[in-house]
Scaffold this active site. Structure first.
Site, PDB file in Angstrom:
ATOM      1  N   ARG A 191      -3.221  -9.961   5.573  1.00 48.84           N
ATOM      2  CA  ARG A 191      -3.648 -10.047   4.163  1.00 48.84           C
ATOM      3  C   ARG A 191      -2.500  -9.543   3.291  1.00 48.84           C
ATOM      4  NH1 ARG A 191      -5.908  -6.667   0.356  1.00 48.84           N
ATOM      5  NH2 ARG A 191      -7.401  -7.598  -1.063  1.00 48.84           N
ATOM      6  N   LYS A 237       0.823  -1.219   0.000  1.00 47.19           N
ATOM      7  CA  LYS A 237       0.000   0.000   0.000  1.00 47.19           C
ATOM      8  C   LYS A 237       0.853   1.264   0.000  1.00 47.19           C
ATOM      9  CE  LYS A 237      -4.281  -2.000   1.631  1.00 47.19           C
ATOM     10  NZ  LYS A 237      -5.265  -2.138   2.709  1.00 47.19           N
TER      11      LYS A 237
HETATM   12  C1  8Y4 Z   1      -0.999  -1.706  -4.257  1.00 44.77           C
HETATM   13  C2  8Y4 Z   1      -1.611  -2.899  -4.068  1.00 44.77           C
HETATM   14  C3  8Y4 Z   1      -1.581  -0.558  -3.775  1.00 44.77           C
HETATM   15  C4  8Y4 Z   1      -2.830  -2.967  -3.402  1.00 44.77           C
HETATM   16  C5  8Y4 Z   1      -2.780  -0.621  -3.115  1.00 44.77           C
HETATM   17  C6  8Y4 Z   1      -3.414  -1.825  -2.927  1.00 44.77           C
HETATM   18  C7  8Y4 Z   1      -7.916  -4.469   2.368  1.00 44.77           C
HETATM   19  C8  8Y4 Z   1      -8.967  -5.283   1.939  1.00 44.77           C
HETATM   20  C9  8Y4 Z   1      -8.070  -4.280   0.240  1.00 44.77           C
HETATM   21  C10 8Y4 Z   1      -7.625  -4.419   3.764  1.00 44.77           C
HETATM   22  C11 8Y4 Z   1      -9.418  -5.978   4.072  1.00 44.77           C
HETATM   23  C12 8Y4 Z   1      -5.281  -2.845  -1.708  1.00 44.77           C
HETATM   24  C13 8Y4 Z   1     -10.031  -5.806  -0.259  1.00 44.77           C
HETATM   25  C14 8Y4 Z   1      -6.646  -2.466  -1.304  1.00 44.77           C
HETATM   26  N1  8Y4 Z   1      -7.356  -3.864   1.295  1.00 44.77           N
HETATM   27  N2  8Y4 Z   1      -9.710  -6.038   2.769  1.00 44.77           N
HETATM   28  N3  8Y4 Z   1      -9.060  -5.151   0.598  1.00 44.77           N
HETATM   29  N4  8Y4 Z   1      -8.420  -5.198   4.572  1.00 44.77           N
HETATM   30  N5  8Y4 Z   1     -10.138  -6.711   4.945  1.00 44.77           N
HETATM   31  N6  8Y4 Z   1      -4.634  -1.808  -2.290  1.00 44.77           N
HETATM   32  O1  8Y4 Z   1      -6.735  -3.707   4.249  1.00 44.77           O
HETATM   33  O2  8Y4 Z   1      -4.842  -3.950  -1.542  1.00 44.77           O
HETATM   34  S1  8Y4 Z   1      -7.825  -3.794  -1.410  1.00 44.77           S
END
Ligand code: 8Y4
Length: 284
Positions: A256, A222
């Protein structure tokens, strides 16, 4: 106090942190327009994550990144149905990342063990969709909605606000008839928070989470990692592993992550430091 999580077909021990591997089923530039290829790729990726030591998988067909486009129920289901089908008998619980009650119902019918709803089961009908299944529920904090949530989020006391939001959210689930042993709470890193908010939440994780429910921490790749390392998402492995370990040290129950193998290695080494009597076979 909890020692286990009721998660569909599984009763998961929470004595050591569990690793949830991320399986995205959103179109990319390679598989665009070829649903079969896309699903096959996602299934293969999930199987690889299991080999790498994932304790569970999180399957998502609705992009939840800031600024993402909305997806219809039918499109989301078309994406994830073959992936649930293909991974259902792979030996680990399947979580499905969705905010839509209709998708929740179909996913549970198809064998999903957990529903991960970044909107915290606030959609009309969400509680009815999950109540009578034996599934686990991950209730996450989000400020605002994905399209606009990163536009200058302000908190008076981010730790207290999110602690109180999660406590109230859990109570709302309990009042709807959902047993405590099915509930997981998540501060929602990156969802309507500045970098400083995210690090405050991670630093003070025990105070944010309390002791009544298990916690899920999602920090993998992130922007809070990019902000500190100066690296793009594809180069955030080391930072992501460090952040996941910081969560584990502070009591996170489920991590996660995209990078399962490296996270599992970090947890193994940490466990060997903390518990020398179980060095080596800490995990199967
Ligand atoms: C690069 C890769 C930059 C991924 C941003 C991202 C969470 C989640 C997501 C979390 C739960 C993400 C579906 C966002 N984050 N579910 N989901 N908790 N429970 N962004 O933190 O990975 S998606």
């Amino acid at each position: 106090m909890f020692a286990t999580l009721q998660c569909g077909r599984f009763q998961l021990s929470l004595e050591r942190p569990l690793v949830m591997g991320i399986v995205n089923v959103t179109p990319d530039s390679f598989s665009d327009g070829n649903a079969h290829f896309q699903a096959a790729q996602a299934v293969a990726h999930g199987l690889r994550l299991i080999q790498e030591g994932a304790d569970m998988l999180d399957i998502g067909g609705e992009s939840t990144r800031p600024g993402a486009q909305a997806v219809s129920v039918d499109e989301e289901w078309r994406r994830i149905q073959p992936v649930i089908q293909g991974l259902r008998d792979s030996g680990v619980p399947l979580s499905v990342d969705t905010c839509k009650p209709a998708v929740m119902r179909r996913a549970l019918q198809a064998g999903a063990d957990m529903i991960n709803d970044i909107s915290g089961f606030t959609a009309s009908g969400a509680l009815d969709a999950v109540r009578d299944a034996g599934c686990a529920l991950c209730l996450m904090h989000m400020r605002g909605e994905p399209r606009t949530m990163q536009q200058d989020p302000v908190y008076d006391d981010v730790v207290a606000e999110i602690r109180d939001y999660l406590a109230a959210g859990a109570q709302r689930l309990r009042d709807a008839g959902i047993a405590a042993e099915r509930i997981v709470l998540d501060p929602g890193f990156g969802f309507g928070k500045t970098v400083a908010h995210n690090y405050a939440l991670l630093r003070h994780l025990p105070q944010v989470m309390g002791a009544d429910y298990p916690s899920l921490v999602g920090v993998s790749r992130k922007s809070m990692i990019g902000a500190v390392t100066g690296r793009p998402a594809a180069q955030r492995l080391g930072g992501s592993v460090a952040a996941a370990l910081a969560g584990a040290v502070r009591g996170a129950h489920i991590l996660r992550v995209h990078d399962v193998a490296d996270t599992v290695d970090a947890l193994r080494v940490w466990a060997a430091v903390e518990q020398p009597h179980v060095e080596q076979g800490v995990r199967a």
